[in-house]
Motif scaffolding. Structure first.
Motif, PDB file in Angstrom:
ATOM      1  N   ASP A   1      -4.813   8.169  -1.734  1.00 12.26           N
ATOM      2  CA  ASP A   1      -3.438   8.667  -1.757  1.00 12.26           C
ATOM      3  C   ASP A   1      -2.607   7.961  -2.823  1.00 12.26           C
ATOM      4  N   LEU A   2      -1.676   8.724  -3.418  1.00  9.11           N
ATOM      5  CA  LEU A   2      -0.775   8.215  -4.447  1.00  9.11           C
ATOM      6  C   LEU A   2       0.650   8.559  -4.045  1.00  9.11           C
ATOM      7  N   LEU A   3       1.569   7.616  -4.232  1.00 11.06           N
ATOM      8  CA  LEU A   3       2.976   7.818  -3.920  1.00 11.06           C
ATOM      9  C   LEU A   3       3.800   7.450  -5.142  1.00 11.06           C
ATOM     10  N   TYR A   4       4.745   8.321  -5.508  1.00 12.08           N
ATOM     11  CA  TYR A   4       5.661   8.067  -6.622  1.00 12.08           C
ATOM     12  C   TYR A   4       7.050   7.798  -6.057  1.00 12.08           C
ATOM     13  N   LEU A   5       7.738   6.789  -6.617  1.00 11.83           N
ATOM     14  CA  LEU A   5       9.104   6.471  -6.221  1.00 11.83           C
ATOM     15  C   LEU A   5       9.976   6.376  -7.473  1.00 11.83           C
ATOM     16  N   THR A   6      11.156   6.974  -7.411  1.00 10.44           N
ATOM     17  CA  THR A   6      12.080   6.859  -8.537  1.00 10.44           C
ATOM     18  C   THR A   6      12.606   5.437  -8.623  1.00 10.44           C
ATOM     19  N   GLY A   7      13.102   5.078  -9.792  1.00 13.04           N
ATOM     20  CA  GLY A   7      13.640   3.737  -9.996  1.00 13.04           C
ATOM     21  C   GLY A   7      14.747   3.412  -9.013  1.00 13.04           C
ATOM     22  N   GLY A   8      14.767   2.171  -8.553  1.00 13.87           N
ATOM     23  CA  GLY A   8      15.796   1.714  -7.633  1.00 13.87           C
ATOM     24  C   GLY A   8      15.535   2.015  -6.178  1.00 13.87           C
ATOM     25  N   THR A   9      14.436   2.707  -5.858  1.00 14.63           N
ATOM     26  CA  THR A   9      14.114   3.013  -4.462  1.00 14.63           C
ATOM     27  C   THR A   9      13.634   1.749  -3.757  1.00 14.63           C
ATOM     28  N   ARG A  10      14.260   1.426  -2.648  1.00 16.83           N
ATOM     29  CA  ARG A  10      13.864   0.263  -1.849  1.00 16.83           C
ATOM     30  C   ARG A  10      12.812   0.704  -0.839  1.00 16.83           C
ATOM     31  N   CYS A  11      11.733  -0.081  -0.738  1.00 19.35           N
ATOM     32  CA  CYS A  11      10.676   0.274   0.214  1.00 19.35           C
ATOM     33  C   CYS A  11      10.059  -0.978   0.812  1.00 19.35           C
ATOM     34  N   THR A  12       9.335  -0.776   1.896  1.00 17.44           N
ATOM     35  CA  THR A  12       8.554  -1.824   2.542  1.00 17.44           C
ATOM     36  C   THR A  12       7.121  -1.321   2.627  1.00 17.44           C
ATOM     37  N   VAL A  13       6.175  -2.180   2.267  1.00 20.27           N
ATOM     38  CA  VAL A  13       4.751  -1.824   2.323  1.00 20.27           C
ATOM     39  C   VAL A  13       4.110  -2.657   3.427  1.00 20.27           C
ATOM     40  N   LYS A  14       3.400  -1.977   4.328  1.00 23.90           N
ATOM     41  CA  LYS A  14       2.726  -2.649   5.440  1.00 23.90           C
ATOM     42  C   LYS A  14       1.259  -2.239   5.456  1.00 23.90           C
ATOM     43  N   ALA A  15       0.363  -3.215   5.461  1.00 24.75           N
ATOM     44  CA  ALA A  15      -1.075  -2.927   5.516  1.00 24.75           C
ATOM     45  C   ALA A  15      -1.485  -2.671   6.962  1.00 24.75           C
ATOM     46  N   ARG A  16      -1.994  -1.471   7.228  1.00 24.42           N
ATOM     47  CA  ARG A  16      -2.500  -1.139   8.567  1.00 24.42           C
ATOM     48  C   ARG A  16      -3.905  -1.701   8.763  1.00 24.42           C
ATOM     49  N   GLN A  17      -4.603  -1.927   7.669  1.00 21.83           N
ATOM     50  CA  GLN A  17      -5.907  -2.581   7.678  1.00 21.83           C
ATOM     51  C   GLN A  17      -6.062  -3.258   6.323  1.00 21.83           C
ATOM     52  N   GLU A  18      -7.108  -4.030   6.146  1.00 24.13           N
ATOM     53  CA  GLU A  18      -7.343  -4.660   4.847  1.00 24.13           C
ATOM     54  C   GLU A  18      -7.335  -3.575   3.773  1.00 24.13           C
ATOM     55  N   SER A  19      -6.522  -3.767   2.738  1.00 23.67           N
ATOM     56  CA  SER A  19      -6.308  -2.695   1.764  1.00 23.67           C
ATOM     57  C   SER A  19      -6.250  -3.215   0.338  1.00 23.67           C
ATOM     58  N   LEU A  20      -6.594  -2.326  -0.580  1.00 22.45           N
ATOM     59  CA  LEU A  20      -6.489  -2.590  -2.004  1.00 22.45           C
ATOM     60  C   LEU A  20      -5.590  -1.497  -2.584  1.00 22.45           C
ATOM     61  N   VAL A  21      -4.490  -1.917  -3.229  1.00 20.69           N
ATOM     62  CA  VAL A  21      -3.478  -0.991  -3.719  1.00 20.69           C
ATOM     63  C   VAL A  21      -3.197  -1.298  -5.186  1.00 20.69           C
ATOM     64  N   LEU A  22      -3.041  -0.251  -5.963  1.00 20.84           N
ATOM     65  CA  LEU A  22      -2.675  -0.395  -7.365  1.00 20.84           C
ATOM     66  C   LEU A  22      -1.208   0.009  -7.506  1.00 20.84           C
ATOM     67  N   LEU A  23      -0.376  -0.934  -7.893  1.00 22.97           N
ATOM     68  CA  LEU A  23       1.053  -0.718  -8.088  1.00 22.97           C
ATOM     69  C   LEU A  23       1.317  -0.642  -9.591  1.00 22.97           C
ATOM     70  N   THR A  24       1.946   0.447 -10.044  1.00 16.86           N
ATOM     71  CA  THR A  24       2.300   0.598 -11.446  1.00 16.86           C
ATOM     72  C   THR A  24       3.816   0.677 -11.535  1.00 16.86           C
ATOM     73  N   ILE A  25       4.387  -0.195 -12.364  1.00 16.90           N
ATOM     74  CA  ILE A  25       5.839  -0.268 -12.553  1.00 16.90           C
ATOM     75  C   ILE A  25       6.134   0.157 -13.983  1.00 16.90           C
ATOM     76  N   PHE A  26       6.963   1.159 -14.128  1.00 14.79           N
ATOM     77  CA  PHE A  26       7.384   1.623 -15.444  1.00 14.79           C
ATOM     78  C   PHE A  26       8.736   0.987 -15.732  1.00 14.79           C
ATOM     79  N   ARG A  27       8.778   0.123 -16.727  1.00 15.18           N
ATOM     80  CA  ARG A  27       9.994  -0.614 -17.024  1.00 15.18           C
ATOM     81  C   ARG A  27      10.944   0.221 -17.859  1.00 15.18           C
ATOM     82  N   ARG A  28      12.204   0.083 -17.587  1.00 16.95           N
ATOM     83  CA  ARG A  28      13.231   0.793 -18.360  1.00 16.95           C
ATOM     84  C   ARG A  28      13.433   0.068 -19.695  1.00 16.95           C
ATOM     85  N   PRO A  29      13.631   0.836 -20.765  1.00  8.83           N
ATOM     86  CA  PRO A  29      13.890   0.201 -22.066  1.00  8.83           C
ATOM     87  C   PRO A  29      15.141  -0.671 -21.998  1.00  8.83           C
TER      88      PRO A  29
END
Length: 110
Positions: free
Chosen positions: A81-109
């Motif tokens: 699964d992939l989730l996209y969030l617009t800039g400035g969105t506040r979120c909490t990430v909770k692992a339901r089981q041992e997990s490997l996640v790739l987080l990509t941050i696009f920086r503003r110029p």
């Protein structure tokens, strides 16, 4: 000692990127002025609370299962699964089981 990041054109195995040591499981794999790619290795029950960055982000659940809390709603994610969030969105990430996640941050110029 400076953290190691992937070089342009370098192939990186996300599962064992840069020979992580026990207790140091999350690592920025790529860090440039435009983008940051972070490998998050989360133990079951681990919570990353109130995460927010200026630019847009994607979360890609590679292994395991997580939940992402946005505006008091929880969105379950599992491997693939992939989730996209617009800039400035506040979120909490909770692992339901041992997990490997790739987080990509696009920086503003600047």
């Amino acid at each position: 000692m400076a953290l190691r990041h992937a070089l342009s054109g370098e192939v990186v195995n996300i599962r064992n990127a840069f020979a992580q040591t026990a207790g140091d499981q999350s690592q920025a794999l790529v860090s440039t002025p435009d983008i940051e790619v972070v490998r998050l290795a989360l133990e079951s029950g681990k919570v990353l609370a109130d995460y927010q960055v200026e630019g847009p982000v994607t979360l890609h659940c590679l292994e395991g299962a997580i939940e992402v809390g946005i505006d008091d709603q929880w969105r379950p994610m599992q491997a693939g699964d992939l989730l996209y969030l617009t800039g400035g969105t506040r979120c909490t990430v909770k692992a339901r089981q041992e997990s490997l996640v790739l987080l990509t941050i696009f920086r503003r110029p600047q």
